[in-house]
Design an enzyme around this catalytic site. Sequence first.
Site, PDB file in Angstrom:
ATOM      1  N   VAL A  16       0.770  -1.199   0.072  1.00  0.00           N
ATOM      2  CA  VAL A  16       0.119   0.005  -0.074  1.00  0.00           C
ATOM      3  C   VAL A  16       0.951   1.289  -0.049  1.00  0.00           C
ATOM      4  CG1 VAL A  16      -1.571   1.140   1.216  1.00  0.00           C
ATOM      5  CG2 VAL A  16      -2.117  -1.273   1.029  1.00  0.00           C
ATOM      6  N   GLY A  17       1.795   1.147   0.983  1.00  0.00           N
ATOM      7  CA  GLY A  17       2.559   2.489   1.038  1.00  0.00           C
ATOM      8  C   GLY A  17       3.404   2.811  -0.370  1.00  0.00           C
ATOM      9  N   LEU A  40      13.467   4.054  11.458  1.00  0.00           N
ATOM     10  CA  LEU A  40      12.440   4.504  12.058  1.00  0.00           C
ATOM     11  C   LEU A  40      11.311   3.204  12.770  1.00  0.00           C
ATOM     12  CD1 LEU A  40      10.802   6.499  13.572  1.00  0.00           C
ATOM     13  CD2 LEU A  40       9.538   7.066  11.755  1.00  0.00           C
ATOM     14  N   GLY A 107      -7.771   1.114   7.362  1.00  0.00           N
ATOM     15  CA  GLY A 107      -8.163   0.058   8.263  1.00  0.00           C
ATOM     16  C   GLY A 107      -8.320  -1.268   7.041  1.00  0.00           C
ATOM     17  N   SER A 108      -9.471  -2.057   7.382  1.00  0.00           N
ATOM     18  CA  SER A 108      -9.845  -3.318   6.549  1.00  0.00           C
ATOM     19  C   SER A 108     -11.200  -3.798   6.667  1.00  0.00           C
ATOM     20  CB  SER A 108      -8.814  -4.310   7.189  1.00  0.00           C
ATOM     21  OG  SER A 108      -9.315  -5.755   6.767  1.00  0.00           O
ATOM     22  N   SER A 109     -11.727  -4.330   5.916  1.00  0.00           N
ATOM     23  CA  SER A 109     -12.799  -4.899   5.661  1.00  0.00           C
ATOM     24  C   SER A 109     -13.472  -5.812   6.775  1.00  0.00           C
ATOM     25  CB  SER A 109     -13.320  -5.316   4.328  1.00  0.00           C
ATOM     26  OG  SER A 109     -12.765  -6.320   3.949  1.00  0.00           O
ATOM     27  N   CYS A 110     -12.389  -6.361   7.476  1.00  0.00           N
ATOM     28  CA  CYS A 110     -12.424  -7.240   8.450  1.00  0.00           C
ATOM     29  C   CYS A 110     -13.052  -6.647   9.627  1.00  0.00           C
ATOM     30  CB  CYS A 110     -11.151  -8.238   8.598  1.00  0.00           C
ATOM     31  SG  CYS A 110      -9.759  -7.237   9.248  1.00  0.00           S
ATOM     32  N   TYR A 137      -6.555  -8.717  14.864  1.00  0.00           N
ATOM     33  CA  TYR A 137      -6.242  -7.816  13.450  1.00  0.00           C
ATOM     34  C   TYR A 137      -7.327  -6.795  13.708  1.00  0.00           C
ATOM     35  CZ  TYR A 137      -5.210  -6.067   9.115  1.00  0.00           C
ATOM     36  OH  TYR A 137      -4.840  -4.912   8.055  1.00  0.00           O
ATOM     37  N   LYS A 141      -7.600  -2.653  14.365  1.00  0.00           N
ATOM     38  CA  LYS A 141      -7.908  -1.807  13.389  1.00  0.00           C
ATOM     39  C   LYS A 141      -9.151  -0.771  13.833  1.00  0.00           C
ATOM     40  CE  LYS A 141      -4.945  -2.320   9.954  1.00  0.00           C
ATOM     41  NZ  LYS A 141      -4.112  -1.043   9.583  1.00  0.00           N
ATOM     42  N   PRO A 164     -10.444  -0.296   3.216  1.00  0.00           N
ATOM     43  CA  PRO A 164     -10.606  -1.046   2.066  1.00  0.00           C
ATOM     44  C   PRO A 164     -10.801  -2.375   2.197  1.00  0.00           C
ATOM     45  CG  PRO A 164      -8.296  -0.344   2.690  1.00  0.00           C
ATOM     46  CD  PRO A 164      -8.957  -0.220   3.866  1.00  0.00           C
ATOM     47  N   THR A 165     -11.308  -2.905   1.163  1.00  0.00           N
ATOM     48  CA  THR A 165     -11.666  -4.268   0.833  1.00  0.00           C
ATOM     49  C   THR A 165     -10.364  -5.176   0.779  1.00  0.00           C
ATOM     50  OG1 THR A 165     -13.070  -5.789  -0.256  1.00  0.00           O
ATOM     51  CG2 THR A 165     -12.137  -4.164  -1.525  1.00  0.00           C
ATOM     52  N   HIS A 180      -1.914 -13.231   1.465  1.00  0.00           N
ATOM     53  CA  HIS A 180      -3.506 -13.417   1.040  1.00  0.00           C
ATOM     54  C   HIS A 180      -3.588 -14.172  -0.034  1.00  0.00           C
ATOM     55  CE1 HIS A 180      -3.352  -9.479   3.373  1.00  0.00           C
ATOM     56  NE2 HIS A 180      -4.552  -9.996   3.952  1.00  0.00           N
ATOM     57  N   ASP A 279     -12.539 -21.503   5.779  1.00  0.00           N
ATOM     58  CA  ASP A 279     -12.886 -20.594   4.688  1.00  0.00           C
ATOM     59  C   ASP A 279     -12.920 -19.236   5.177  1.00  0.00           C
ATOM     60  OD1 ASP A 279     -13.680 -22.171   2.819  1.00  0.00           O
ATOM     61  OD2 ASP A 279     -15.626 -22.381   3.526  1.00  0.00           O
TER      62      ASP A 279
HETATM   63  O1  GFB Z   1      -7.022 -13.621   1.493  1.00  0.00           O
HETATM   64  P1  GFB Z   1      -7.411 -14.482   2.822  1.00  0.00           P
HETATM   65  O2  GFB Z   1      -6.195 -15.189   3.555  1.00  0.00           O
HETATM   66  O3  GFB Z   1      -8.186 -13.447   3.543  1.00  0.00           O
HETATM   67  O4  GFB Z   1      -8.444 -15.684   2.274  1.00  0.00           O
HETATM   68  P2  GFB Z   1      -9.473 -13.218   4.188  1.00  0.00           P
HETATM   69  C1  GFB Z   1      -9.503 -15.360   1.477  1.00  0.00           C
HETATM   70  C2  GFB Z   1     -10.070 -16.768   1.177  1.00  0.00           C
HETATM   71  O5  GFB Z   1      -9.208 -17.620   0.494  1.00  0.00           O
HETATM   72  C3  GFB Z   1     -10.246 -17.631   2.421  1.00  0.00           C
HETATM   73  C4  GFB Z   1      -8.937 -18.810   0.927  1.00  0.00           C
HETATM   74  O6  GFB Z   1     -11.575 -18.294   2.061  1.00  0.00           O
HETATM   75  C5  GFB Z   1      -9.066 -18.726   2.373  1.00  0.00           C
HETATM   76  O7  GFB Z   1      -9.500 -19.918   2.911  1.00  0.00           O
HETATM   77  N1  GFB Z   1      -7.760 -19.555   0.145  1.00  0.00           N
HETATM   78  C6  GFB Z   1      -7.674 -20.494  -0.602  1.00  0.00           C
HETATM   79  C7  GFB Z   1      -6.415 -19.078   0.552  1.00  0.00           C
HETATM   80  N2  GFB Z   1      -6.454 -20.697  -0.879  1.00  0.00           N
HETATM   81  C8  GFB Z   1      -5.710 -19.780  -0.118  1.00  0.00           C
HETATM   82  C9  GFB Z   1      -4.299 -19.568  -0.043  1.00  0.00           C
HETATM   83  O8  GFB Z   1      -3.326 -20.162  -0.788  1.00  0.00           O
HETATM   84  N3  GFB Z   1      -3.882 -18.543   0.696  1.00  0.00           N
HETATM   85  C10 GFB Z   1      -4.871 -17.891   1.563  1.00  0.00           C
HETATM   86  N4  GFB Z   1      -4.439 -16.819   2.115  1.00  0.00           N
HETATM   87  N5  GFB Z   1      -6.181 -17.991   1.276  1.00  0.00           N
HETATM   88  C11 GFB Z   1      -8.215 -11.540   5.307  1.00  0.00           C
HETATM   89  C12 GFB Z   1      -7.972 -11.254   6.914  1.00  0.00           C
HETATM   90  O9  GFB Z   1      -9.164 -12.336   5.614  1.00  0.00           O
HETATM   91  O10 GFB Z   1      -8.419 -10.339   5.067  1.00  0.00           O
HETATM   92  C13 GFB Z   1      -6.731 -10.232   6.988  1.00  0.00           C
HETATM   93  O11 GFB Z   1      -7.126 -12.390   7.588  1.00  0.00           O
HETATM   94  C14 GFB Z   1      -7.254  -9.188   6.201  1.00  0.00           C
HETATM   95  O12 GFB Z   1      -6.637  -9.763   8.378  1.00  0.00           O
HETATM   96  C15 GFB Z   1      -7.694  -9.245   4.760  1.00  0.00           C
HETATM   97  O13 GFB Z   1      -8.438  -8.561   6.976  1.00  0.00           O
HETATM   98  C16 GFB Z   1      -8.672  -8.092   3.993  1.00  0.00           C
HETATM   99  O14 GFB Z   1     -10.126 -12.438   3.305  1.00  0.00           O
HETATM  100  O15 GFB Z   1     -10.292 -14.488   4.720  1.00  0.00           O
END
Ligand code: GFB
Length: 337
Positions: A16-17, A40, A107-110, A137, A141, A164-165, A180, A279
């Site tokens: 983002v930065g 810093l 922040g974040s949509s979570c 987290y 936020k 942001p989403t 992610h 999920d």
């Molecule tokens: O992107 P993600 O980790 O974040 O996962 P969240 C989104 C979805 O993708 C979940 C699936 O349903 C995961 O189970 N997924 C499938 C995977 N394969 C993979 C993989 O290889 N890696 C990952 N990471 N996921 C985040 C928050 O939630 O959203 C953060 O954990 C932040 O804190 C961010 O807020 C915006 O969307 O579930």
Amino acid sequence: MNKPERVFVAGHRGMVGSALVRALRTQSNVELVLRTRQQLDLCDNAQVEAFFARSQIDTVFIAAARVGGIYANHHYPAEFIRQNLQIQTNVIHAAWKHPVSKLLFLGSSCIYPRLAPQPISEASLLTGPLEPTNEPYAVAKIAGIKLCESYNRQYGTDFRCLMPTNLYGPGDNFHAEDSHVLPGLIRRFHDAVLQSQPRVVIWGSGDPLREFLHVDDLASACLHLMALPLERIKQLTTPQCAHLNVGSGEEVRIGTLATMIAEAFDYEGHIAFDTSQPDGTPRKLLDSSKMHSLGWRPTITLQEGIARTVQHYLAGHTTAAIELAGRGFIERPQLRL
Ligand code: GFB
């Protein structure tokens, strides 16, 4: 010429930065003030205080945060809550004490309840239980928003908040586990192509829906919001609900996302789902109508954004890129999306 605006981008080396820095570099009369983590440590209150005391900052963007995907949130909850609370508290307090004109907190949509009505409006904040996989987290936020609102109410500061989403783009973390989903799958399909793996495993059922926003669109939203007069923003917010959502409006099933990324790599193997993995929240589509009414719109479609991010990933993997070029992969003007 007027004195340049001194803009501090906290976390300028992150996804983002660095997008903010790219966008700010196109603006006139901006003097960027950037510090690496070695120069810093934003978790260190004394260092942050001393930095603001001597730097005469006009505008702050807080893009520094401890972030990660569903796995990282689950495995490092203590760091996720502690470091985010520290960074935002130190920077927000110092920005008040050594008065800046404006600050943007991201922040974040979570932050929203796991089962919030969709699309999620800003008013859904604190109306129900959070998604457990990223609660620490999200709590940090939410505290960041409440810090900004509290300083605004008590001290009359101009601290703005944008939620942001799910973001993606160049500079993302492509770690196999901590990332992610979108960068994680780019890496996994890339590895599968290079190693001729017959199948790629996706975590969870593939059914969750996610909305993805390219980080350059987020950067444009940040600059757009910060350029508006405060009175304009106050017409859409309240002192107790000062944050605004920002998303693409483009929602996709995780299973479909996997197919899109597989196609981008011409991967023809099998896509399997590991339902022993979580999920997370079933759906989180933001209602971005307030940002739209302020005149901002995204410009990068998910297809285009995936193609650009894959190119960025390959550019950082020269050997792999040469190999794929040998197969005619990266010479095409556009990936097949
Ligand atoms: O992107 P993600 O980790 O974040 O996962 P969240 C989104 C979805 O993708 C979940 C699936 O349903 C995961 O189970 N997924 C499938 C995977 N394969 C993979 C993989 O290889 N890696 C990952 N990471 N996921 C985040 C928050 O939630 O959203 C953060 O954990 C932040 O804190 C961010 O807020 C915006 O969307 O579930």
